[in-house]
Each structure stands twice: as structure tokens, then as C-alpha cells.
Design an enzyme around this catalytic site. Structure first.
Site: not given
Length: 438
Positions: A248, A291-292, A330, A334, A361
Site C-alpha cells: 500500500g 508492494p504492487g 480508476r 475513485y 458511452c
């Protein structure tokens, strides 16, 4: 001009990625296009490893592959000698196809299926991160059938909420993930697992959220994990071998973001675990991190070609590109923010503030708001920065649009690692409906 790319401009004034002109990439592979700077990925992985090695701390860097999972990505991280975690049978199958060493895989998920657990056990997955009581029963069934044993970590909810979007907080008490501490769920789970000869409990896991900028959340989670380890040693004579503090670590998406260098989070975690273990009379366990985003996010770029635009007096223009929420949901999901530059001249002075929108659309198909750019016309190529995490991995075929190609670039050489979907691909699983059978 975005300061992050100041050293990525060639003699022609074009943006380069991994030493290759972005316009060349767009011309050769088409747009929309996802591009990864492989050297940047390797550099970040090595920076994590160096911190652990500096402090002589046993560790695993486990790439959170939900951020971006393809055969080529698993092969890349395997070449760097690190661990990875998967969260589905599909990710596991991809890692298998890549030849990734299964002993260095951990399997996450809050609702693993019988089929997924069977595949994991048969494949020799190194660690299963157990999330709930149903999973304990299901895994026991699979292990009995396969006459096998499994190494596990128990995921707990540490009761810590990181400062992040509410939809990507995972460590608080009211979370779908992990065993609760306060209610005694975690203790009960440990007792069940210790009593099962097919399960070898290695330790604890917690993950407090995503895109976190403050080390205090990780320090708090680390202390909490050590407290639990101390309690389990005293109450159940359990010696914790592994503390997995999750991932994170936040990255810089826009000029308003001010994250620490990812290695600083690791330094804080190591120091907190060591001091807490010493205070509690515990041997210092292995520390695992996951970690990503911080590995692949800054290394990724989305290239788009400008199409139509809509200008309204008193409003920011809409500038449409040939991708959108289908390759990066995203912003719609978010309201995540990114920065966009003109690929052929990132240094050109801005003349307008625009909204970059997609071709899907939906009114919410906006990729970026308030972008200060030169006047844009059809045919120009735009580069969206820091798109490497959770863009392609969340891509969809909404509106029956094909997903983009993915290219890896390293040392001035580009290689196609995921083919662009074709219109034919979109119907490859469709079957005709025979109304005469009804």
C-alpha cells in the site's frame, strides 16, 4: 512540464520511455497502448531489497500481482529473485504459464474456491494466506484429498485505518478481509490451525490499505502484529516465523502528491518490528512486504491518440481520445487523478485547461480533469503518466471495445508482451442462441 519526465526527452523534443521515442511506440503498436519501462521496475524492486539487506533483516519482497499480472510480468519479477502473491486461480495459472517458482508464491483472497485451492495445493504454492473460517475447512478438505500439507499465514484485521480512499482501506475492524482481533476470531482461528497436522502456521499477515503516504499506519500495524505474536506465544506457545505487513505504499500521481520514497516505509517497518520484538522478548521474525503499485505504477504509461473535441463557452473543453474507462477505470471508480503530457512536445507551453475524456458511452468516462496543455488537435498523441498499477489489470471490454496491447521497453528496445485484442476476439466465446430449442 511535468518534472518527473524532464530527463526523458530526446533530441527531437519527444517523450521517451525506456529509451524509445513514444511516438515510435504509438506508430508501431497503435493506440491506445500500455507501455512499461522495465528498468524502472527493476530499480524499484532492488531498492526494496537493499533496505532489508542494509539492516541485515531476513525478508521477502512479494510483488502484489493484482496490480498488473501477465506472463511477461511474472517472468520479470522471477528474474529479480523475488516472491509474488496471487489472488485468484487466473493469476495463479498465469504465473504457472510464466514458469514462476511456485514455492515463492503466496495465495490471497477472501473467498477462495475449492477449485482454486485444489490448483494451489497441486501446484505447490508456497504459502496460503488464510482469510476466514470457511477457508480453514475448505483447505482442510483439499489437503485431505491431496494427502498434502500447506504452509499458511493467518490474515488479521488489525483495527487500523490508513489515510486513503474508503474503498481501498482494508485494515479496519469493519472489513471483509481477515480474522478480527477484538472478538477473539483470530485466537480461535489459530487454535484450529495449530490442531490440524496438515497445516503449518508460519505467522501473521495484515494489510491496512492502499496509496498510503504516512508511515504511522505501517508503524502501528507492525506494533500490532508483534503484540499479537507475543500474545500467541504466551497463550498458545506459538513462535511466529513471519510477519507480513502487506503493502500500500503511496506513489506520486500528480504534483499535489507528496509521498515518501517507498524504501522509507520499509525502513520504518523494520525499525518498528525490531524494537517491538526486543521490547516483548521475541525473536525477530522474517518481515514480508507486498508492494504492487509502488513497483509498477510509476513505470507505466498509457498512450492515446486525440480524436474529437467539444468546446463550450465558459467550460473546459472535452478532448476525446481513443481509449478511456475500458483501459483505465480508476478515474471513474475513485476519481483518481493523473497527469497527461503531449508526447511529441512535453515542454510546449500550455494554452488551455481541458478535460481528457474517453470514447465510452458514459458521462463519467473522464480520464483526467483540469489538464494544462497546448491546444490539442486530432491525431496528436498524449501520454498519461504513472498508469502502471490497476489500469490494464482492471481493463474491460465495455461497449465491446478491445483491450489494448502492452509493450515492455528496456535499454532502448521494445517488445510486445500482450497482443491487442481484435474485434474477432470479442466474440470468440459467444455461442449462437437456437430459439428452436426453446
Amino acid at each position: 512540464m511535468n518534472g518527473q519526465i524532464a530527463d526523458q526527452i530526446n533530441e527531437q523534443g519527444h517523450l521517451t520511455i525506456g529509451g524509445v521515442d513514444s511516438l515510435t511506440l504509438a506508430q508501431e503498436y497503435g493506440t491506445p497502448l500500455v507501455v512499461y519501462d522495465v528498468g524502472q521496475i527493476r530499480k524499484q524492486i532492488r531498492s526494496f531489497k537493499q533496505v532489508f539487506e542494509k539492516y541485515h533483516q531476513p525478508y521477502e519482497v512479494s510483488y502484489a500481482s493484482k496490480a498488473f499480472a501477465t506472463v511477461a510480468m511474472y517472468q520479470l519479477i522471477a528474474s529479480e529473485g523475488i516472491h509474488c502473491d496471487v489472488v485468484s486461480g487466473g493469476e495463479l495459472v498465469t504465473a504457472l504459464k510464466a514458469g514462476f517458482p511456485m514455492a515463492k508464491v503466496s495465495f490471497h483472497g477472501n473467498n477462495k474456491s475449492y477449485e482454486e485451492l485444489t490448483l494451489a495445493v497441486k501446484s505447490g504454492v508456497g504459502t496460503i494466506i488464510v482469510d476466514n473460517f470457511y477457508e480453514i475447512q475448505l483447505l482442510d478438505q483439499v489437503l485431505k484429498e491431496q494427502a498434502a500439507q500447506a504452509q499458511i499465514l493467518l490474515r488479521i484485521s488489525p483495527g487500523i485505518s490508513a489515510h486513503t480512499n474508503e474503498y481501498i482501506q482494508t485494515g479496519q475492524v469493519d472489513s471483509k478481509f481477515g480474522f478480527d482481533l477484538a472478538s477473539g476470531q483470530a485466537d480461535q482461528a489459530l487454535k484450529q490451525c495449530l490442531a490440524n497436522p496438515r497445516l503449518q502456521v508460519l505467522g501473521l499477515h495484515a494489510h491496512i490499505g492502499s496509496q498510503i503516504f504516512d508511515v504511522r499506519g505501517f508503524e502501528g500495524a507492525s506494533r500490532k502484529l508483534v503484540e499479537v505474536a507475543k500474545h500467541w506465544k504466551d497463550a498458545f506457545a506459538f513462535d511466529c516465523q513471519v510477519l507480513n505487513v502487506g503493502g500500500g505504499f503511496g506513489i506520486k500521481y500528480t504534483s499535489q502528491d507528496t509521498p515518501l520514497a517507498p524504501a522509507e516505509f520499509v525502513k520504518a517497518i523494520i525499525k518498528t518490528v525490531k524494537s517491538s520484538c526486543q521490547a516483548n522478548g521475541l525473536a525477530i521474525p522474517e518481515i514480508w512486504i507486498e508492494p504492487g503499485r509502488s513497483i509498477v505504477g510509476p513505470a507505466g504509461y498509457n498512450l492515446y491518440t486525440v480524436g474529437s473535441r467539444k468546446d463550450l463557452p465558459g467550460y473546459e473543453p472535452f478532448v476525446a481520445v481513443d481509449g478511456g474507462m475500458g483501459d483505465n477505470i480508476r478515474p471513474a471508480l475513485y476519481r483518481a487523478e493523473y497527469e497527461v503530457v503531449l508526447a511529441n512536445d512535453p515542454r510546449k507551453a500550455a494554452s488551455e485547461s481541458v478535460r481528457i475524456v474517453g470514447k465510452y458511452c458514459e458521462s463519467g468516462d473522464i480520464l483526467a480533469w483540469h489538464q494544462q496543455l497546448p491546444h490539442l488537435v486530432p491525431g496528436q498523441v498524449l501520454a498519461m503518466l504513472d498508469t502502471g498499477a490497476y489500469g490494464y489489470s482492471m481493463a474491460s471490454n465495455y461497449n465491446r471495445n478491445p483491450r489494448p496491447a502492452v509493450v515492455f521497453v528496456e535499454n532502448g528496445h521494445a517488445q510486445l508482451v500482450v497482443k491487442r485484442e481484435s474485434w474477432e476476439d470479442l466474440t470468440s466465446l459467444d455461442l449462437p442462441y437456437d430459439q428452436n430449442k426453446q
